[in-house]
Design an enzyme around this catalytic site. Structure first.
Site: not given
Ligand code: CA2
Length: 146
Positions: A9-10, A17, A22, A74, A77, A80, A87, A98, A100, A102, A107, A111
């Site tokens: 997601p995201n 952003r 990121y 990746n 979220a 977590h 599963d 896996e 990430h 960041s 953080r 996380r």
């Molecule tokens: O660091 C990572 O790759 C994460 O998997 C990114 C997730 C975060 O919830 C994990 O804790 C660590 C969030 C992805 C959000 O993606 C964005 C992309 C652009 C701007 C803001 C968020």
């Protein structure tokens, strides 16, 4: 295909952003780079992104019968929170890395917990988009000669 790259997601908004966390590379650029990196090593790479937990699980189930030999994920979220994705990996028995972007350990405390990490072959965190490249290099080495 040989390698499946899943983003949760995201991550479809990467590069638009929070570049300080990121980076400024878009997911499309990252995915194209991984497809080219795999192709150069003779591997077929598919990419998949979804904001929906069930869609990621369905894609993993499909991977069981489409020839996928390794997954780079990746989970965003869902890392977590998702016992269900954990599963799904146990059900399909496909090895995975896996990734990430960041450093999740530098953080918020929540996380630091991953429902997948102890099942992964390895985990990369904090290397930005280059983490995917490193994971792919590892997978290429693993699959070489198999
Ligand atoms: O660091 C990572 O790759 C994460 O998997 C990114 C997730 C975060 O919830 C994990 O804790 C660590 C969030 C992805 C959000 O993606 C964005 C992309 C652009 C701007 C803001 C968020």
């Amino acid at each position: 295909m040989d390698v499946l790259v899943i983003n949760g997601p995201n991550l479809n908004t990467l590069g638009t952003r929070e570049p300080e966390v990121y980076g400024s590379t878009t997911l499309a650029v990252i995915e194209a780079g991984l497809v080219a990196q795999g192709a150069a090593a003779g591997l077929d790479v598919d990419t998949f992104q979804s904001n929906h937990e069930g869609a990621i699980i369905d894609r993993l189930h499909a991977a069981r019968s489409d020839g996928t030999r390794f997954v780079i994920i990746n989970p965003g979220a869902f890392t977590h929170t998702s016992v269900a994705i954990r599963d799904a990996f146990a059900a399909v028995e496909i090895p995975f890395c896996e990734v990430h972007i960041s450093n999740v350990h530098a953080r918020e405390e929540f996380r630091r917990r991953s429902y997948l990490a102890d099942q992964a072959v390895g985990v990369l965190a904090g290397f930005g988009a280059f983490g995917y490249t490193m994971a792919m290099e590892f997978v290429i080495d693993q699959l070489k000669g198999q």
